[in-house]
Design a protein around this motif. Structure first.
Motif, PDB file in Angstrom:
ATOM      1  N   ASP A 192       0.563  -1.349  -0.704  1.00 32.69           N
ATOM      2  CA  ASP A 192      -0.121   0.102   0.089  1.00 32.69           C
ATOM      3  C   ASP A 192       0.855   1.437  -0.209  1.00 32.69           C
ATOM      4  OD1 ASP A 192      -1.219   1.719   0.247  1.00 32.69           O
ATOM      5  OD2 ASP A 192      -2.616   1.523   1.808  1.00 32.69           O
ATOM      6  N   PRO A 193       1.145   1.563  -0.871  1.00 31.26           N
ATOM      7  CA  PRO A 193       2.125   3.102  -1.492  1.00 31.26           C
ATOM      8  C   PRO A 193       1.356   4.113  -1.260  1.00 31.26           C
ATOM      9  CG  PRO A 193       2.627   1.659  -3.034  1.00 31.26           C
ATOM     10  CD  PRO A 193       1.240   1.106  -2.999  1.00 31.26           C
ATOM     11  N   SER A 194       0.039   4.147  -1.047  1.00 31.42           N
ATOM     12  CA  SER A 194      -1.155   4.850  -1.251  1.00 31.42           C
ATOM     13  C   SER A 194      -1.246   5.514   0.880  1.00 31.42           C
ATOM     14  CB  SER A 194      -2.030   4.768  -0.894  1.00 31.42           C
ATOM     15  OG  SER A 194      -2.713   4.005   0.036  1.00 31.42           O
ATOM     16  N   GLY A 195      -0.470   4.996   1.730  1.00 31.30           N
ATOM     17  CA  GLY A 195      -0.461   5.115   2.843  1.00 31.30           C
ATOM     18  C   GLY A 195      -1.850   4.744   3.275  1.00 31.30           C
ATOM     19  N   GLY A 196      -2.575   4.143   2.991  1.00 30.84           N
ATOM     20  CA  GLY A 196      -3.839   4.047   4.062  1.00 30.84           C
ATOM     21  C   GLY A 196      -5.313   4.848   3.287  1.00 30.84           C
ATOM     22  N   ALA A 197      -4.562   5.125   1.777  1.00 28.85           N
ATOM     23  CA  ALA A 197      -5.565   6.193   1.635  1.00 28.85           C
ATOM     24  C   ALA A 197      -6.521   5.939   0.380  1.00 28.85           C
ATOM     25  CB  ALA A 197      -5.072   6.730  -0.122  1.00 28.85           C
ATOM     26  N   ILE A 198      -7.940   6.302   0.543  1.00 31.86           N
ATOM     27  CA  ILE A 198      -8.925   6.043  -0.113  1.00 31.86           C
ATOM     28  C   ILE A 198      -9.280   6.886  -1.223  1.00 31.86           C
ATOM     29  CG2 ILE A 198     -10.353   5.396   2.316  1.00 31.86           C
ATOM     30  CD1 ILE A 198     -12.059   7.241   2.648  1.00 31.86           C
ATOM     31  N   TYR A 199      -8.904   7.569  -1.001  1.00 31.60           N
ATOM     32  CA  TYR A 199      -9.418   8.563  -2.294  1.00 31.60           C
ATOM     33  C   TYR A 199      -8.141   9.251  -3.208  1.00 31.60           C
ATOM     34  CZ  TYR A 199     -13.900   9.346   0.270  1.00 31.60           C
ATOM     35  OH  TYR A 199     -14.936   9.242   0.419  1.00 31.60           O
ATOM     36  N   TYR A 200      -8.048   9.405  -3.888  1.00 37.08           N
ATOM     37  CA  TYR A 200      -7.162   9.688  -5.130  1.00 37.08           C
ATOM     38  C   TYR A 200      -7.354  10.954  -6.300  1.00 37.08           C
ATOM     39  CZ  TYR A 200      -7.912   5.988  -8.691  1.00 37.08           C
ATOM     40  OH  TYR A 200      -8.496   5.397  -9.630  1.00 37.08           O
ATOM     41  N   PHE A 201      -7.171  11.551  -6.626  1.00 33.61           N
ATOM     42  CA  PHE A 201      -7.397  12.387  -7.896  1.00 33.61           C
ATOM     43  C   PHE A 201      -5.943  13.471  -8.722  1.00 33.61           C
ATOM     44  CE2 PHE A 201      -7.264  15.778  -4.345  1.00 33.61           C
ATOM     45  CZ  PHE A 201      -6.493  16.514  -4.889  1.00 33.61           C
ATOM     46  N   ASN A 202      -6.151  13.769  -9.875  1.00 28.73           N
ATOM     47  CA  ASN A 202      -5.127  13.989 -10.622  1.00 28.73           C
ATOM     48  C   ASN A 202      -5.178  15.369 -10.619  1.00 28.73           C
ATOM     49  OD1 ASN A 202      -3.402  15.593 -12.579  1.00 28.73           O
ATOM     50  ND2 ASN A 202      -4.042  13.396 -14.215  1.00 28.73           N
ATOM     51  N   PRO A 203      -4.437  16.348  -9.936  1.00 24.05           N
ATOM     52  CA  PRO A 203      -4.461  17.756 -10.191  1.00 24.05           C
ATOM     53  C   PRO A 203      -4.778  19.275 -10.897  1.00 24.05           C
ATOM     54  CG  PRO A 203      -2.531  17.018  -9.211  1.00 24.05           C
ATOM     55  CD  PRO A 203      -3.514  16.072  -9.046  1.00 24.05           C
ATOM     56  N   SER A 204      -4.275  18.007 -11.948  1.00 23.02           N
ATOM     57  CA  SER A 204      -4.393  18.890 -13.419  1.00 23.02           C
ATOM     58  C   SER A 204      -5.708  18.146 -13.827  1.00 23.02           C
ATOM     59  CB  SER A 204      -3.146  18.011 -14.049  1.00 23.02           C
ATOM     60  OG  SER A 204      -3.854  17.130 -14.492  1.00 23.02           O
ATOM     61  N   THR A 205      -6.237  17.492 -13.689  1.00 26.12           N
ATOM     62  CA  THR A 205      -7.857  17.499 -13.905  1.00 26.12           C
ATOM     63  C   THR A 205      -9.167  17.788 -13.262  1.00 26.12           C
ATOM     64  OG1 THR A 205      -7.777  15.073 -14.157  1.00 26.12           O
ATOM     65  CG2 THR A 205      -6.497  16.318 -16.059  1.00 26.12           C
ATOM     66  N   ALA A 206      -9.041  17.854 -12.373  1.00 25.95           N
ATOM     67  CA  ALA A 206      -9.485  17.760 -11.070  1.00 25.95           C
ATOM     68  C   ALA A 206     -10.329  19.269 -10.699  1.00 25.95           C
ATOM     69  CB  ALA A 206      -9.469  17.579  -9.589  1.00 25.95           C
ATOM     70  N   ILE A 218       0.022  11.203   0.437  1.00 37.55           N
ATOM     71  CA  ILE A 218       0.769  11.505  -0.138  1.00 37.55           C
ATOM     72  C   ILE A 218       1.172  11.754  -1.675  1.00 37.55           C
ATOM     73  CG2 ILE A 218       0.811   8.938  -0.742  1.00 37.55           C
ATOM     74  CD1 ILE A 218       3.827   8.539  -0.183  1.00 37.55           C
ATOM     75  N   THR A 219       1.795  12.472  -3.019  1.00 34.63           N
ATOM     76  CA  THR A 219       1.481  12.862  -4.277  1.00 34.63           C
ATOM     77  C   THR A 219       2.471  10.938  -5.090  1.00 34.63           C
ATOM     78  OG1 THR A 219       0.926  15.019  -4.165  1.00 34.63           O
ATOM     79  CG2 THR A 219       2.481  13.785  -6.465  1.00 34.63           C
ATOM     80  N   ILE A 220       2.219  10.692  -5.758  1.00 38.79           N
ATOM     81  CA  ILE A 220       2.964   8.927  -6.592  1.00 38.79           C
ATOM     82  C   ILE A 220       2.769   9.997  -7.946  1.00 38.79           C
ATOM     83  CG2 ILE A 220       3.224   7.412  -7.127  1.00 38.79           C
ATOM     84  CD1 ILE A 220       2.160   6.811  -4.311  1.00 38.79           C
ATOM     85  N   GLY A 221       3.710  10.378  -9.341  1.00 35.60           N
ATOM     86  CA  GLY A 221       3.332  10.076 -10.317  1.00 35.60           C
ATOM     87  C   GLY A 221       2.026  11.753 -10.351  1.00 35.60           C
ATOM     88  N   ASN A 222       1.492  11.799 -11.147  1.00 37.65           N
ATOM     89  CA  ASN A 222       0.148  12.429 -11.363  1.00 37.65           C
ATOM     90  C   ASN A 222      -0.898  12.555 -10.017  1.00 37.65           C
ATOM     91  OD1 ASN A 222       1.082  14.009 -13.307  1.00 37.65           O
ATOM     92  ND2 ASN A 222       1.156  12.205 -14.685  1.00 37.65           N
ATOM     93  N   HIS A 223      -0.798  11.575  -9.508  1.00 36.72           N
ATOM     94  CA  HIS A 223      -2.060  11.854  -8.858  1.00 36.72           C
ATOM     95  C   HIS A 223      -1.888  12.448  -6.582  1.00 36.72           C
ATOM     96  CE1 HIS A 223      -3.877   8.348 -11.143  1.00 36.72           C
ATOM     97  NE2 HIS A 223      -4.785   9.526 -11.587  1.00 36.72           N
ATOM     98  N   ARG A 224      -2.548  12.333  -6.100  1.00 38.29           N
ATOM     99  CA  ARG A 224      -2.747  12.984  -5.099  1.00 38.29           C
ATOM    100  C   ARG A 224      -3.338  11.863  -4.135  1.00 38.29           C
ATOM    101  NH1 ARG A 224      -1.908  18.559  -3.517  1.00 38.29           N
ATOM    102  NH2 ARG A 224      -3.103  18.522  -1.839  1.00 38.29           N
ATOM    103  N   PHE A 225      -3.046  10.910  -2.990  1.00 40.65           N
ATOM    104  CA  PHE A 225      -3.751   9.993  -2.298  1.00 40.65           C
ATOM    105  C   PHE A 225      -4.703  10.516  -0.930  1.00 40.65           C
ATOM    106  CE2 PHE A 225      -1.075   7.601  -5.534  1.00 40.65           C
ATOM    107  CZ  PHE A 225      -1.835   6.919  -6.103  1.00 40.65           C
TER     108      PHE A 225
END
Length: 227
Positions: A192-206, A218-225
């Motif tokens: 679980d690299p998200s650290g227990g996240a239950i949501y994620y989104f791409n800040p450039s399109t959200a 945490i932020t991984i690539g283009n997604h914020r978790f």
């Protein structure tokens, strides 16, 4: 001689009729895995339970395929790009995560189905993302399964109306990347690299202000978790 020919003809006729009966029985057995208004039994109860858990059905889970169940099936079919005929045939059974034979799956086939379903979402939602980001998307789905605010199955989370954009923009039906299948297995094995996240989104399109309000983990690539 004539008597012998007559017996041969009769034997061929009997053989033909037996083959015809066998084909009819096989076709009938195949058709038994189709459920429609008027059907009853445990498979119908399973269908109702899944649809209820995913927000498509609000009626009683009574194993009786009535008009309310038919409408719920149509709603599910429309949402998932299936023919909205209100009949649960092979394609709809597959989308529901049920086998076409008995309305349920063996443990091994169920596990395989979970890997494939999880991989399909990962591939659609995180294609081109770092591998850890792909695993993280799978982990978010599994974290939702364990969270009281979400359905308690992978299929329930994936097919929950409005949960994932890939379910409505066609990406869900694209070929699945091999890396997504590996990521799905890793997530199912506890990564679980998200650290227990239950949501994620791409800040450039959200565009939702609500999703921006979720606490960042945490932020991984283009997604914020987020939590």
């Amino acid at each position: 001689m004539q008597h012998r020919r007559t017996r041969l003809v009769l034997g061929l006729v009997v053989l033909f009729l037996m083959n015809l009966l066998l084909i009819t029985l096989l076709q009938s057995a195949a058709g038994a895995a189709t459920y429609r208004q008027g059907s009853t039994g445990e498979a119908v109860r399973t269908i109702q339970t899944k649809l209820k858990n995913w927000g498509y059905y609000t009626g009683a889970v009574d194993g009786i395929y009535g008009s309310a169940t038919t409408e719920a099936v149509r709603y599910f079919q429309r949402t998932n790009g299936l023919t909205a005929d209100g009949v649960v045939g092979p394609a709809t059974l597959k989308a529901l995560g049920m086998s076409s034979g008995s309305g349920s799956e063996s443990p091994s086939s169920a596990q395989s189905s979970e890997v494939e379903l999880l991989a399909r979402v990962i591939s659609a939602e995180a294609r081109g993302e770092p591998y850890s980001g792909q695993v993280a998307v799978g982990a978010v789905i599994l974290n939702r399964v364990e969270h009281p605010s979400f359905p308690s199955t992978i299929a329930g989370v994936v097919y929950q109306p409005g949960a994932f954009t890939c379910m409505v923009d066609g990406q869900f039906d694209e070929p699945v990347a091999d890396s997504a299948r590996r990521a799905a297995r890793d997530a199912l094995n506890g990564a679980d690299p998200s650290g227990g996240a239950i949501y994620y989104f791409n800040p450039s399109t959200a565009t939702s202000s609500w999703i921006w309000s979720r606490p960042l983990i945490i932020t991984i690539g283009n997604h914020r978790f987020c939590a």
